[in-house]
Design an enzyme around this catalytic site. Structure first.
Site, short mmCIF file in Angstrom:
data_model
loop_
_atom_site.label_atom_id
_atom_site.label_comp_id
_atom_site.label_asym_id
_atom_site.label_seq_id
_atom_site.Cartn_x
_atom_site.Cartn_y
_atom_site.Cartn_z
CG ASN A 221 40.01 -15.06 -3.00
OD1 ASN A 221 40.92 -15.76 -2.62
ND2 ASN A 221 40.98 -15.59 -4.98
CG ASP A 290 37.53 -20.15 -11.68
OD1 ASP A 290 38.22 -21.09 -11.25
OD2 ASP A 290 36.78 -20.07 -10.68
CE LYS A 300 49.76 4.37 -9.60
NZ LYS A 300 50.70 5.12 -8.13
N PRO A 318 44.42 -21.87 -15.95
CG PRO A 318 46.41 -23.01 -15.22
CD PRO A 318 45.97 -21.12 -15.72
CG ASP A 319 39.95 -26.86 -12.59
OD1 ASP A 319 40.95 -27.01 -11.40
OD2 ASP A 319 38.94 -26.21 -12.47
CB ILE A 320 46.17 -26.13 -9.31
CG1 ILE A 320 46.01 -24.95 -10.60
CG2 ILE A 320 47.37 -27.29 -9.15
CD1 ILE A 320 46.31 -23.91 -9.16
CG PHE A 337 38.14 -27.05 0.59
CD1 PHE A 337 39.44 -28.63 0.54
CD2 PHE A 337 37.75 -26.78 1.39
CE1 PHE A 337 39.71 -28.98 1.73
CE2 PHE A 337 37.64 -27.30 2.48
CZ PHE A 337 39.18 -28.14 2.52
CE LYS A 352 33.41 -26.06 -8.35
NZ LYS A 352 32.72 -25.44 -7.07
CE LYS A 356 36.96 -28.42 -10.74
NZ LYS A 356 37.82 -27.47 -10.28
O1 PMT Z 1 41.47 -19.25 3.21
P1 PMT Z 1 40.47 -19.36 4.25
O2 PMT Z 1 40.10 -17.71 4.73
O3 PMT Z 1 40.94 -19.71 5.22
O4 PMT Z 1 38.87 -19.60 3.66
C1 PMT Z 1 39.26 -20.79 3.34
C2 PMT Z 1 38.15 -21.07 2.18
C3 PMT Z 1 36.98 -20.89 1.49
C4 PMT Z 1 39.54 -20.93 0.69
C5 PMT Z 1 38.28 -23.10 1.74
O5 PMT Z 1 37.46 -23.68 2.55
C6 PMT Z 1 37.96 -22.72 0.09
O6 PMT Z 1 36.76 -22.98 0.05
N1 PMT Z 1 39.10 -23.72 -1.47
C7 PMT Z 1 38.01 -23.98 -2.06
C8 PMT Z 1 38.05 -22.22 -2.91
C9 PMT Z 1 37.93 -21.95 -4.75
O7 PMT Z 1 38.25 -22.23 -4.86
O8 PMT Z 1 36.09 -23.27 -4.79
P2 PMT Z 1 36.29 -23.53 -6.42
O9 PMT Z 1 34.95 -24.15 -5.92
O10 PMT Z 1 36.11 -22.36 -6.90
O11 PMT Z 1 36.93 -24.73 -7.10
C10 PMT Z 1 37.34 -25.62 -6.58
C11 PMT Z 1 38.17 -26.66 -6.37
O12 PMT Z 1 39.33 -26.16 -7.01
C12 PMT Z 1 38.82 -26.09 -5.52
O13 PMT Z 1 39.60 -27.56 -4.96
C13 PMT Z 1 40.24 -25.76 -5.81
O14 PMT Z 1 41.12 -25.10 -5.17
C14 PMT Z 1 40.96 -25.61 -6.80
N2 PMT Z 1 41.14 -24.83 -8.69
C15 PMT Z 1 40.17 -24.40 -8.97
C16 PMT Z 1 40.26 -23.25 -9.50
C17 PMT Z 1 41.50 -22.97 -10.15
N3 PMT Z 1 41.57 -22.17 -11.50
N4 PMT Z 1 42.78 -23.95 -10.14
C18 PMT Z 1 42.10 -25.26 -8.78
O15 PMT Z 1 42.48 -25.85 -8.88
#
Ligand code: PMT
Length: 417
Positions: A221, A290, A300, A318-320, A337, A352, A356
């Site tokens: 991403n 995800d 390749k 895994p969801d960290i 976030f 969320k 979490k």
């Molecule tokens: O890096 P930049 O270009 O400055 O952009 C900032 C940002 C948009 C990346 C940042 O502000 C942001 O929104 N980060 C979270 C992105 C995200 O993965 O959001 P989510 O809604 O998919 O995930 C929710 C939370 O779970 C997040 O804290 C994420 O780190 C965490 N997560 C998600 C999936 C996963 N497998 N493990 C996780 O820990």
């Protein structure tokens, strides 16, 4: 480096109108002080300066004045300076930055000798002194210099940066080079900041993850790491001990905080989970993939094999954040976030936060102008587990990071009381 080369995640408006007084000594590195002044001015910090007699041979009063450094002072009995110029910086500046500091000036500062305007102002300066030495390695390693360094480091209001190892102007190799200008800039901001996060250990994840499908292709991403880096830098500036777990990103972080680089979600998971027990706060800002391709090809994938298209099968990562929430111990706080595209940020955030086991969620609607991935700015909706919320308007990611820590300090203190 000049003012325009300061990374966006270091551009804070907090320091507007503060004044840094520069003490410039006689070393070939003196010309670099001009770039430091420019960088500080780019953050709306006012600058003034004093030149030692030797310093004035390398950089002139006129050069500094032309760049807006005001006032620029010189000799103790200079006719151009006011009578009480030796006391003026102590009354009006927030920090005295001695750069480059020579062995001679360090010796005088250690002994309290005040036989020129620079050392006299430093002795009379009641605020913090940041000393940035630069000298030949033989001068640096001389027992007298090392003794003076130890004496200076012992003082509560003095911080001395460590010179770098490298090739000197004279061709000698060793420790004595002026540190990189971004490091000096970051330490200057730190010396100007209240240390209200000191004693806290904060773990921050940032950037994207990459899920390789073959040696040259991956699923990812556009995260630049800026938002997470802004949180890390602002926490460090305010005294926290910070570790960053970084997905692939060339984002600049001060070398004074710990950085662990990872590539995939599974590597980030391992790094975060291993570290988590040692930290007071976890703040996961990384955009973690995800999903990952179910298989990773060793060679390749060739175009000839997919004339009629092809499918890739994915599996979940895994969801960290959730794992950290499950392993949260008493006293630990967890911040997540949320990158959303839908309208109802409060409802999505609440879901969320609860799912979490978070203490705070910072949600950004990444389709809004100036918000989300890669931008220099962001806007976030904050919701804590007590139900308190706040919408931070679009501002620089650096200012968003700073404001999040402010909000946390304010709400956590009021919730304890
Ligand atoms: O890096 P930049 O270009 O400055 O952009 C900032 C940002 C948009 C990346 C940042 O502000 C942001 O929104 N980060 C979270 C992105 C995200 O993965 O959001 P989510 O809604 O998919 O995930 C929710 C939370 O779970 C997040 O804290 C994420 O780190 C965490 N997560 C998600 C999936 C996963 N497998 N493990 C996780 O820990």
């Amino acid at each position: 480096m000049n003012a325009t080369m300061i990374p966006q995640h270091l551009k804070l408006t907090q320091y507007k109108e503060r004044r840094v007084h520069l003490g410039l000594c006689g070393s070939i590195a003196a010309y670099k002080a001009i770039d430091v002044c420019r960088a500080l001015q780019g953050t709306d910090i006012k600058t003034s300066a004093v030149l030692s007699e030797a310093g004035a041979r390398f950089v002139t009063r006129l050069s500094l004045e032309a760049l807006g450094v005001d006032p620029v002072q010189t000799g103790l009995f200079s006719r151009e300076d006011p009578v009480f110029a030796h006391l003026e910086p102590g009354q009006n500046a927030s920090l005295m930055l001695i750069l480059p500091a020579t062995a001679n000036t360090m010796a005088k500062l250690a002994a309290g000798i005040s036989d020129n305007m620079l050392t006299c102002q430093a002795l009379a300066f009641p605020g913090p002194l940041l000393i940035v030495p630069a000298m030949n390695p033989n001068l640096w390693s001389a027992p007298a210099t090392q003794e003076n360094l130890a004496r200076l480091r012992n003082r509560e209001n003095v911080r001395v940066m460590q010179p770098e190892i490298g090739e000197m102007a004279c061709g000698d190799l060793g420790r004595g080079k002026l540190p990189p200008l971004l490091d000096i800039y970051a330490q200057t901001l730190k010396s100007l900041s209240q240390q209200d996060l000191s004693g806290l250990k904060i773990l921050i994840s940032l950037g994207p993850t990459r899920e390789f499908w073959d040696p040259v292709r991956f699923w990812s991403n556009p995260s630049s790491g800026r938002m997470g880096a802004a949180l890390a830098v602002t926490a460090w500036l305010r005294g926290a001990e910070v570790k960053c777990v970084c997905g692939p990103s060339d984002i600049w972080l001060p070398p004074f905080l710990e950085r662990q680089d990872v590539v995939s979600a599974r590597e980030m998971y391992e790094a975060c989970l291993d570290s988590w027990p040692e930290f007071d706060i976890g703040c996961l800002c990384a955009a973690v993939s995800d999903f990952r391709p179910k298989t990773t090809l060793a060679e390749k994938f060739k175009k000839a094999r997919c004339d009629s298209g092809f499918n890739i099968e994915f599996q979940g990562n895994p969801d960290i954040l959730k794992a950290l929430g499950r392993n949260k111990q008493k006293g630990q706080r967890l911040i997540g976030f949320a990158a959303e595209t839908e309208a109802d940020l409060p409802a999505l955030s609440k879901e969320k936060l609860e799912k979490k086991n978070l203490d705070l969620i910072c949600a950004n609607r990444i389709t809004d102008p100036g918000t989300g991935f890669t931008h220099a700015t962001n806007s976030v909706f904050l919701l804590n587990k007590q139900g308190q919320s706040s919408l931070l308007p679009v501002m620089s990611k650096a200012d968003i990071g700073w404001t999040i820590w402010d909000w946390i300090l304010k709400t956590w203190t009021s919730n304890q009381g």
